[in-house]
Scaffold this motif. Structure first.
Motif, mmCIF file in Angstrom:
data_model
loop_
_atom_site.group_PDB
_atom_site.id
_atom_site.type_symbol
_atom_site.label_atom_id
_atom_site.label_comp_id
_atom_site.label_asym_id
_atom_site.label_seq_id
_atom_site.Cartn_x
_atom_site.Cartn_y
_atom_site.Cartn_z
ATOM 1 N N GLN A 190 6.022 -34.013 8.258
ATOM 2 C CA GLN A 190 7.614 -33.677 8.101
ATOM 3 C C GLN A 190 8.469 -34.413 9.158
ATOM 4 O O GLN A 190 9.401 -34.428 9.418
ATOM 5 C CB GLN A 190 8.037 -32.312 7.839
ATOM 6 N N HIS A 191 7.479 -34.818 10.178
ATOM 7 C CA HIS A 191 8.256 -35.140 11.522
ATOM 8 C C HIS A 191 9.066 -36.536 11.429
ATOM 9 O O HIS A 191 10.455 -36.385 11.854
ATOM 10 C CB HIS A 191 7.024 -35.634 12.515
ATOM 11 N N GLN A 192 8.987 -37.487 10.753
ATOM 12 C CA GLN A 192 9.723 -38.504 10.228
ATOM 13 C C GLN A 192 10.770 -38.371 9.687
ATOM 14 O O GLN A 192 12.004 -38.781 10.285
ATOM 15 C CB GLN A 192 8.973 -39.716 9.590
ATOM 16 N N ALA A 193 10.720 -37.410 8.965
ATOM 17 C CA ALA A 193 12.277 -37.086 8.149
ATOM 18 C C ALA A 193 13.003 -36.485 8.893
ATOM 19 O O ALA A 193 14.126 -36.663 9.127
ATOM 20 C CB ALA A 193 11.885 -36.452 6.864
ATOM 21 N N ILE A 194 12.372 -35.599 9.884
ATOM 22 C CA ILE A 194 13.166 -34.740 10.817
ATOM 23 C C ILE A 194 13.929 -35.601 11.808
ATOM 24 O O ILE A 194 15.024 -35.655 12.185
ATOM 25 C CB ILE A 194 12.410 -33.628 11.489
ATOM 26 N N LEU A 195 12.963 -36.550 12.513
ATOM 27 C CA LEU A 195 13.465 -37.551 13.270
ATOM 28 C C LEU A 195 14.539 -38.612 12.807
ATOM 29 O O LEU A 195 15.526 -38.860 13.467
ATOM 30 C CB LEU A 195 12.277 -38.428 13.977
ATOM 31 N N ASP A 196 14.092 -38.806 11.651
ATOM 32 C CA ASP A 196 15.252 -39.757 10.931
ATOM 33 C C ASP A 196 16.709 -38.978 11.048
ATOM 34 O O ASP A 196 17.642 -39.846 11.322
ATOM 35 C CB ASP A 196 14.928 -40.200 9.712
ATOM 36 N N PHE A 197 16.877 -37.594 11.008
ATOM 37 C CA PHE A 197 18.018 -37.067 10.724
ATOM 38 C C PHE A 197 18.412 -36.747 12.013
ATOM 39 O O PHE A 197 19.827 -36.764 12.468
ATOM 40 C CB PHE A 197 17.844 -35.646 9.772
ATOM 41 N N THR A 198 17.772 -36.172 12.950
ATOM 42 C CA THR A 198 18.254 -35.725 13.916
ATOM 43 C C THR A 198 18.457 -36.652 15.318
ATOM 44 O O THR A 198 19.190 -36.517 16.216
ATOM 45 C CB THR A 198 17.183 -34.544 14.779
ATOM 46 N N HIS A 199 17.528 -37.866 15.201
ATOM 47 C CA HIS A 199 17.719 -38.739 16.420
ATOM 48 C C HIS A 199 17.289 -37.982 17.747
ATOM 49 O O HIS A 199 17.592 -38.599 18.764
ATOM 50 C CB HIS A 199 19.076 -39.680 16.483
ATOM 51 N N GLY A 200 16.464 -37.181 17.950
ATOM 52 C CA GLY A 200 16.117 -36.518 18.819
ATOM 53 C C GLY A 200 17.204 -35.446 19.735
ATOM 54 O O GLY A 200 16.893 -35.181 20.747
ATOM 55 N N HIS A 201 18.201 -35.299 18.641
ATOM 56 C CA HIS A 201 19.028 -34.215 19.191
ATOM 57 C C HIS A 201 18.559 -32.805 19.422
ATOM 58 O O HIS A 201 18.044 -32.384 18.344
ATOM 59 C CB HIS A 201 20.291 -34.196 18.203
ATOM 60 N N PRO A 202 18.521 -32.187 20.565
ATOM 61 C CA PRO A 202 17.696 -30.981 20.686
ATOM 62 C C PRO A 202 18.236 -29.654 19.971
ATOM 63 O O PRO A 202 17.544 -29.069 19.191
ATOM 64 C CB PRO A 202 17.990 -30.537 22.278
ATOM 65 N N LEU A 203 19.649 -29.704 19.824
ATOM 66 C CA LEU A 203 19.790 -28.448 19.086
ATOM 67 C C LEU A 203 19.769 -28.497 17.242
ATOM 68 O O LEU A 203 19.049 -27.788 16.744
ATOM 69 C CB LEU A 203 21.683 -28.444 18.989
ATOM 70 N N ALA A 204 19.747 -29.869 17.138
ATOM 71 C CA ALA A 204 19.368 -30.126 15.690
ATOM 72 C C ALA A 204 17.885 -29.961 15.346
ATOM 73 O O ALA A 204 17.554 -29.284 14.306
ATOM 74 C CB ALA A 204 19.825 -31.554 15.188
ATOM 75 N N LEU A 205 16.975 -30.275 16.244
ATOM 76 C CA LEU A 205 15.538 -30.114 16.372
ATOM 77 C C LEU A 205 15.456 -28.469 16.188
ATOM 78 O O LEU A 205 14.634 -27.961 15.327
ATOM 79 C CB LEU A 205 14.928 -30.731 17.363
ATOM 80 N N SER A 206 16.236 -27.706 17.090
ATOM 81 C CA SER A 206 15.812 -26.411 17.075
ATOM 82 C C SER A 206 16.361 -25.633 15.944
ATOM 83 O O SER A 206 15.570 -24.875 15.446
ATOM 84 C CB SER A 206 16.464 -25.807 18.339
ATOM 85 N N LEU A 207 17.532 -26.205 15.610
ATOM 86 C CA LEU A 207 17.970 -25.571 14.002
ATOM 87 C C LEU A 207 16.783 -25.913 12.886
ATOM 88 O O LEU A 207 16.576 -24.957 12.179
ATOM 89 C CB LEU A 207 19.128 -25.928 13.685
ATOM 90 N N ILE A 208 16.290 -26.911 12.730
ATOM 91 C CA ILE A 208 15.330 -27.368 11.869
ATOM 92 C C ILE A 208 14.046 -26.528 11.980
ATOM 93 O O ILE A 208 13.522 -26.168 10.947
ATOM 94 C CB ILE A 208 15.150 -28.560 11.731
ATOM 95 N N VAL A 209 13.755 -26.479 13.142
ATOM 96 C CA VAL A 209 12.655 -25.573 13.536
ATOM 97 C C VAL A 209 12.699 -24.031 12.747
ATOM 98 O O VAL A 209 11.786 -23.508 12.272
ATOM 99 C CB VAL A 209 12.278 -25.517 15.028
ATOM 100 N N ASP A 210 14.173 -23.557 13.257
ATOM 101 C CA ASP A 210 14.270 -22.210 12.606
ATOM 102 C C ASP A 210 14.307 -22.350 11.128
ATOM 103 O O ASP A 210 13.720 -21.104 10.496
ATOM 104 C CB ASP A 210 15.707 -21.750 13.266
ATOM 105 N N VAL A 211 14.513 -23.324 10.282
ATOM 106 C CA VAL A 211 14.536 -23.283 9.102
ATOM 107 C C VAL A 211 13.242 -23.319 8.571
ATOM 108 O O VAL A 211 12.762 -22.557 7.549
ATOM 109 C CB VAL A 211 15.197 -24.665 8.408
ATOM 110 N N PHE A 212 12.334 -23.955 9.173
ATOM 111 C CA PHE A 212 10.931 -24.042 8.817
ATOM 112 C C PHE A 212 10.214 -22.722 9.152
ATOM 113 O O PHE A 212 9.280 -22.189 8.428
ATOM 114 C CB PHE A 212 10.234 -25.135 9.685
ATOM 115 N N SER A 213 10.712 -21.685 10.192
ATOM 116 C CA SER A 213 9.992 -20.500 10.235
ATOM 117 C C SER A 213 10.209 -19.641 9.225
ATOM 118 O O SER A 213 9.622 -18.686 8.879
ATOM 119 C CB SER A 213 10.503 -19.741 11.644
ATOM 120 N N GLN A 214 11.332 -19.844 8.667
ATOM 121 C CA GLN A 214 11.860 -18.994 7.209
ATOM 122 C C GLN A 214 11.279 -19.753 5.932
ATOM 123 O O GLN A 214 11.114 -19.030 5.096
ATOM 124 C CB GLN A 214 13.361 -19.066 7.196
#
Length: 695
Positions: A190-214
């Motif tokens: 899932q890493h590449q799709a996440i990076l393509d969307f977030t471009h390394g933005h910290p909050l976006a990464l954190s929010l997506i991680v939270d989605v995966f926890s659920q």
């Protein structure tokens, strides 16, 4: 361990990156004399400013330096409120006023005041700049963290210029982002799709991680996580004044660069100056020489939001932008047209087949040029290095015979850094074509499957490469593809294009999206390597239809989406004898729609280009034939042919003999006039078909 300590430990465990920023802060604190008195950190919402300030506080604790952290969101923007907050934060104030405690600190008693969310204190900026901060001890370091860079009053003050250090905070790098995702146990797939969307933005990464926890089994795409998009959008755009402002923001996200002219066309508004100025003032919008543009993640978030929330508006904005660029392409040429094409193709960046194989990086430093004599040795060395001696021998052969087909890309030192060799197959002799296995295979395919007609040409992109990366994805490779698009737009009579690839399967998805068909029959060997061939018949899918096809595919975000008219009733390429027969058949049954429905002209470019719906093509063909016949009466020399055609097809007499009588002509003369007139109609229509002429 209390809860506060555990929270701090967990935050530090998940912290990644910011090596330079932490090193800068630590080195300033341990210096004998502070290298700067004010460190101004700025960046868009969610970029990690607060997290970095927490790291700074931790560094201060390690160095046993007093750190005072103030979150400006809890303050009224008044001197009294600010001083009260400082008083509460500085525990060692005793009975003295906070300003006196801080200003009386000695050089050795270093301390730090960190003010977060500084943009909320904008009304206090002048007071802090002119009154509060100048009273502090030279051992005090002020750290401001906000969305905006320092105000002009700071940068324009000669004194502060030497005492302030501005530090723009950027997204995490790809490597840092992957480290973070690994620490949070996000599936590697899932890493590449996440990076393509977030471009390394910290909050976006954190929010997506939270989605995966659920939802651990989530296959991430922006459309699958609208809550993430919503939170990020609220973080970036706290308040939009009106619907027009919202649409301006969405338009800005869709296109590469936004200018007032483009914004006006996309919004269908004459006066957009106030909207453009509003865009320029947003913290996440940057300005460049070509216009304004949003930060990468902001662009992704806005586009994901409008596509999910209002897909009709997305289609409308995309259509308006496409129309603007199409108009500009017709008004420009050379480097300016190249740039417009670059912006046009940018509209397709969301497609998963395009994104990984196209780089939207500025290449204005590169110059496109023709072949110079001094280039030959350099270009042949490139071919030898990447393709071997056999290919280099063939490249030298064609450099001698078709040097006009070479496009050279030069760097700032005017040295070749890449090139394309386009071969005009129709201009080569049979002997020349057979001397190269690539051109021999392409020419044989044409003759067997799509033979050229009189006045038509075929081009073979025989060699294309970048000096260091060959045919791999790179900014120059993307520029080469833009040159390909520019070439087929500007070359009259182009019927077919071949494109050679050393790794054809790597480009399969992108070329399928671009409607270039894989042609294994035209593959060839040069030396010990086999080259794969893609091709496109511009007679079947002309440039205008091709652009519309790609637009529909981008909007659908799927390479499976094709134009209904192409799917149900594809164009055909008629040979000259077949075309002549089709015109004669159409004239003989001009008033019989049932018979005309089977005529091959309905699927020719001549008719299909005028109307896409097959049901409407019969009337279009009838009108076209009548118009061509009527055009003959404007010529004194041809009016006799017009009369013969008129009484045979437009207002036909009962018999051809009766038509001759109406014209008071011998029947043999009438037949000669009719034959010549029919040939003239065929000639006019064939010329239009071959040259793609509307009228």
């Amino acid at each position: 361990m209390n809860l506060a300590r555990r929270l701090k430990t967990e935050r530090r465990r998940q912290f990644v990156g910011r090596v330079y920023e932490r090193s800068l802060f630590r080195s300033a604190l341990v210096a004998i004399e502070l290298p700067f008195s004010l460190l101004h950190i700025f960046g868009p919402g969610g970029i990690g400013k607060t997290t970095l300030l927490r790291e700074f506080v931790e560094i201060c604790e390690q160095l046993q330096i007093t750190a005072t952290y103030i979150d400006a969101r809890s303050l009224e923007p008044t001197p009294e409120s600010f001083l009260s907050a400082v008083s509460c934060a500085v525990i060692s104030l005793s009975e003295e006023k906070p300003i006196e405690v801080i200003s009386s600190s000695s050089q050795s008693n270093r301390q730090v005041i960190l003010i977060d969310t500084y943009e909320t204190l904008a009304p206090l900026d002048q007071w802090l700049h002119e009154i509060f901060i100048p009273q502090l001890s030279i051992s005090t370091l002020i750290v401001l963290a906000g969305r905006q860079p320092p105000a002009p009053a700071w940068c324009g003050d000669p004194g502060w210029q030497a005492l302030i250090h501005s530090l723009p905070l950027r997204n995490l790098t790809s490597q840092e982002s992957r480290v973070y995702l690994n620490r949070r146990k996000i599936p590697l797939a899932q890493h590449q799709a996440i990076l393509d969307f977030t471009h390394g933005h910290p909050l976006a990464l954190s929010l997506i991680v939270d989605v995966f926890s659920q939802r651990p089994d989530l296959d991430f795409q922006p459309s699958t996580a609208p809550d993430v998009v919503k939170i990020l959008l609220e973080k970036f755009v706290q308040e939009v004044p009106s619907l027009s402002h919202r649409m301006a923001l969405e338009a800005c996200a869709l296109v590469h660069f936004t200018t007032e002219a483009l914004l006006s066309k996309m919004l269908k508004m004459l006066d957009v100056h106030y909207l453009f100025e509003w865009l320029r003032g947003l913290s996440f919008i940057e300005s460049g020489s070509m216009g304004v543009f949003p930060h990468d993640l902001v662009r992704e978030v806005l586009i994901a939001d409008v596509r999910w929330r209002n897909p009709d508006r997305y289609v409308e904005l995309h259509s308006h932008a496409r129309t603007y660029y199409t108009t500009r392409l017709g008004q420009t040429q050379g480097p300016e047209q190249h740039r417009v094409l670059f912006d046009y193709i940018f509209l397709h960046r969301d497609n998963p087949n395009v994104r990984p194989r196209f780089i939207w990086q500025e290449t204005s430093s590169l110059k496109t040029d023709s072949l110079q004599e001094a280039d030959r040795a350099i270009l042949l060395e490139m071919v030898t290095r990447h393709e071997g001696e056999a290919s280099a021998h063939l490249a030298a052969y064609w450099l001698e015979r078709q040097p006009q087909g070479v496009v050279v890309f030069r760097d700032t030192q005017q040295q070749p850094v890449g090139f394309i060799l386009l071969l005009a197959l129709h201009q080569a002799s049979a002997e020349e074509l057979q001397s190269d296995p690539g051109t021999a295979a392409a020419w044989q395919y044409l003759n067997n499957h799509a033979p050229l007609r009189s006045g038509e040409g075929a081009t073979f992109f025989r060699f294309w490469m970048v000096h260091d990366t060959y045919q791999a994805v790179s900014p120059l490779q993307s520029l080469i593809f833009i040159t390909f698009v520019q070439y087929h737009r500007n070359t009259l009579g182009l019927a077919y294009t071949f494109f050679s690839c050393a790794e054809p399967e790597f480009w399969a998805a992108l070329f399928a999206y671009a409607d270039l068909a894989r042609i294994p029959e035209a593959d060839f060997w040069a030396g010990d390597h086999c080259y794969g061939i893609y091709g496109h018949d511009w007679r079947v899918v002309p440039p205008a239809v091709w652009q519309e096809l790609l637009a529909q595919r981008e909007i659908a975000a799927s390479s499976q989406a094709i134009l209904p008219s192409l799917e149900k009733d594809p164009l055909i390429v008629l040979s000259h004898p077949d075309f002549v027969n089709a015109v004669r058949e159409a004239l003989n049954h001009l008033s019989r729609p049932d018979v005309l429905s089977q005529n091959l002209l309905l699927r020719s470019w001549l008719v299909a280009n005028r109307v896409s719906a097959p049901a409407e093509r019969i009337a279009t063909l009838q009108s076209l034939l009548k118009a061509v016949i009527e055009s003959l009466q404007t010529s004194p020399r041809e009016i006799k042919y017009y009369r013969a055609l008129y009484h045979s097809y437009l207002q036909p007499a009962l018999t051809r003999e009766k038509a001759a009588e109406l014209l008071d002509l011998p029947f043999s003369t009438f037949r000669r006039h009719l034959k010549t007139g029919t040939a003239r109609v065929v000639e006019i229509l064939w010329y239009r078909e071959i040259n793609r002429l509307e009228n």
